[in-house]
Design a protein around this motif. Sequence first.
Motif, PDB file in Angstrom:
ATOM      1  N   LEU A 200      26.979   1.813   9.161  1.00  0.00           N
ATOM      2  CA  LEU A 200      26.557   2.738   8.611  1.00  0.00           C
ATOM      3  C   LEU A 200      25.551   2.482   7.464  1.00  0.00           C
ATOM      4  O   LEU A 200      24.298   3.011   7.014  1.00  0.00           O
ATOM      5  N   GLU A 201      25.978   1.321   6.792  1.00  0.00           N
ATOM      6  CA  GLU A 201      24.890   0.684   5.781  1.00  0.00           C
ATOM      7  C   GLU A 201      23.532   0.436   6.182  1.00  0.00           C
ATOM      8  O   GLU A 201      22.651   0.448   5.892  1.00  0.00           O
ATOM      9  N   THR A 202      23.635  -0.341   7.388  1.00  0.00           N
ATOM     10  CA  THR A 202      22.462  -0.601   8.274  1.00  0.00           C
ATOM     11  C   THR A 202      21.600   0.585   8.473  1.00  0.00           C
ATOM     12  O   THR A 202      20.247   0.380   8.288  1.00  0.00           O
ATOM     13  N   ALA A 203      21.973   1.609   9.023  1.00  0.00           N
ATOM     14  CA  ALA A 203      21.261   2.742   9.279  1.00  0.00           C
ATOM     15  C   ALA A 203      20.584   3.258   7.883  1.00  0.00           C
ATOM     16  O   ALA A 203      19.507   3.882   7.954  1.00  0.00           O
ATOM     17  N   GLN A 204      21.681   3.558   6.929  1.00  0.00           N
ATOM     18  CA  GLN A 204      21.083   3.966   5.799  1.00  0.00           C
ATOM     19  C   GLN A 204      20.115   3.262   4.998  1.00  0.00           C
ATOM     20  O   GLN A 204      19.178   3.700   4.507  1.00  0.00           O
ATOM     21  N   LYS A 205      20.259   2.058   4.928  1.00  0.00           N
ATOM     22  CA  LYS A 205      19.186   1.072   4.441  1.00  0.00           C
ATOM     23  C   LYS A 205      17.906   1.259   5.146  1.00  0.00           C
ATOM     24  O   LYS A 205      16.724   1.395   4.636  1.00  0.00           O
ATOM     25  N   SER A 213      11.518  -4.102   6.221  1.00  0.00           N
ATOM     26  CA  SER A 213      12.165  -4.638   4.802  1.00  0.00           C
ATOM     27  C   SER A 213      13.463  -4.643   4.733  1.00  0.00           C
ATOM     28  O   SER A 213      14.121  -5.613   4.077  1.00  0.00           O
ATOM     29  N   ALA A 214      14.221  -4.168   5.363  1.00  0.00           N
ATOM     30  CA  ALA A 214      15.814  -3.989   5.464  1.00  0.00           C
ATOM     31  C   ALA A 214      16.340  -5.012   6.504  1.00  0.00           C
ATOM     32  O   ALA A 214      17.343  -5.362   6.454  1.00  0.00           O
ATOM     33  N   SER A 250      12.125 -12.558  18.587  1.00  0.00           N
ATOM     34  CA  SER A 250      11.378 -11.355  18.280  1.00  0.00           C
ATOM     35  C   SER A 250      11.466 -10.947  16.648  1.00  0.00           C
ATOM     36  O   SER A 250      10.340 -10.608  16.217  1.00  0.00           O
ATOM     37  N   ILE A 251      12.619 -10.927  16.157  1.00  0.00           N
ATOM     38  CA  ILE A 251      12.565 -10.805  14.539  1.00  0.00           C
ATOM     39  C   ILE A 251      11.936 -11.771  13.886  1.00  0.00           C
ATOM     40  O   ILE A 251      11.389 -11.343  13.021  1.00  0.00           O
ATOM     41  N   HIS A 255       8.685 -10.968  11.419  1.00  0.00           N
ATOM     42  CA  HIS A 255       8.640 -11.368  10.044  1.00  0.00           C
ATOM     43  C   HIS A 255       7.631 -12.320   9.686  1.00  0.00           C
ATOM     44  O   HIS A 255       7.233 -12.316   8.447  1.00  0.00           O
ATOM     45  N   LYS A 256       7.420 -13.085  10.488  1.00  0.00           N
ATOM     46  CA  LYS A 256       6.228 -14.237  10.097  1.00  0.00           C
ATOM     47  C   LYS A 256       5.044 -13.588  10.005  1.00  0.00           C
ATOM     48  O   LYS A 256       4.236 -14.331   9.402  1.00  0.00           O
ATOM     49  N   GLY A 257       4.787 -12.688  10.573  1.00  0.00           N
ATOM     50  CA  GLY A 257       3.429 -12.047  10.760  1.00  0.00           C
ATOM     51  C   GLY A 257       3.372 -11.013   9.813  1.00  0.00           C
ATOM     52  O   GLY A 257       2.260 -10.372   9.562  1.00  0.00           O
ATOM     53  N   LYS A 258       4.321 -10.786   9.183  1.00  0.00           N
ATOM     54  CA  LYS A 258       4.608  -9.492   8.289  1.00  0.00           C
ATOM     55  C   LYS A 258       3.501  -9.737   6.975  1.00  0.00           C
ATOM     56  O   LYS A 258       3.422 -10.980   6.464  1.00  0.00           O
TER      57      LYS A 258
END
Length: 258
Positions: A200-205, A213-214, A250-251, A255-258
Amino acid sequence: MIQKIVMIGAGNLATQLSLALHEHGIEILQVYSRTAESAKELAGKLDCPFTTSVKKIEKNADLYVFAVSDKALQEILDKWSVPIGNSVHTAGSIPADIFENYAENYGVFYPLQTFSKERKVDFSNIPVCLESDNFKLRTDLIELAGQISKSVHLINSEQRKQLHLAAVFTCNFTNHMYSIGQKLLAEKDVDFELLKPLILETAQKALQLDPVSAQTGPAVRFDEEIMNSHEKALKDSPVFQKLYRFVSESIYKMHKGK
């Protein structure tokens, strides 16, 4: 104006869409399904007749809604002996012009949501994506969709295909991850309930911030010690192990290229 509909299909989406339309005063003239049991079940909820024969489908509907699998759609169209009236399908990745040689006017009525027969959904917040080759039908579809949803959008076939692809990642793949998590916990006799607040928190965030960003976890910071430990724990599940490594990479790359 669309007031009478024949529902082609009796699966998850067909069931929930039919019930939503029915509740808003739209008459479902008939339900067609290749399976008598499912057709009878849905028709019973809608208090309308059903058929398992394409030749016996009513010919005087304002709209024919094809809520069937991609493969079944073409098979059903090939059995139709006369031009169909106003027709739409509900598929994410099939172009609207599949009806070109079969229907007088055609389009797409695509509710973007995951559906199950057993779980009632609130259609008012479900995006309904529309497309049509005809101005009159498009206007009627907008009016029809607006009766059940506050979120109605005109989207072409190429956009809808990309939306469907994004939905597969966002919904289907995510739910598969839940299934893997449930299986891993079951192997050590741990209750899946423990993960539900996290889900739930993952979806809400993700909704309040944005998904990039989350993102948290060892893959973002490429914590090799933890990741190697996790991969070792998956040694008896090579498919999950490979999936863990691939998704972690992949993650990290995102984020490295962000």
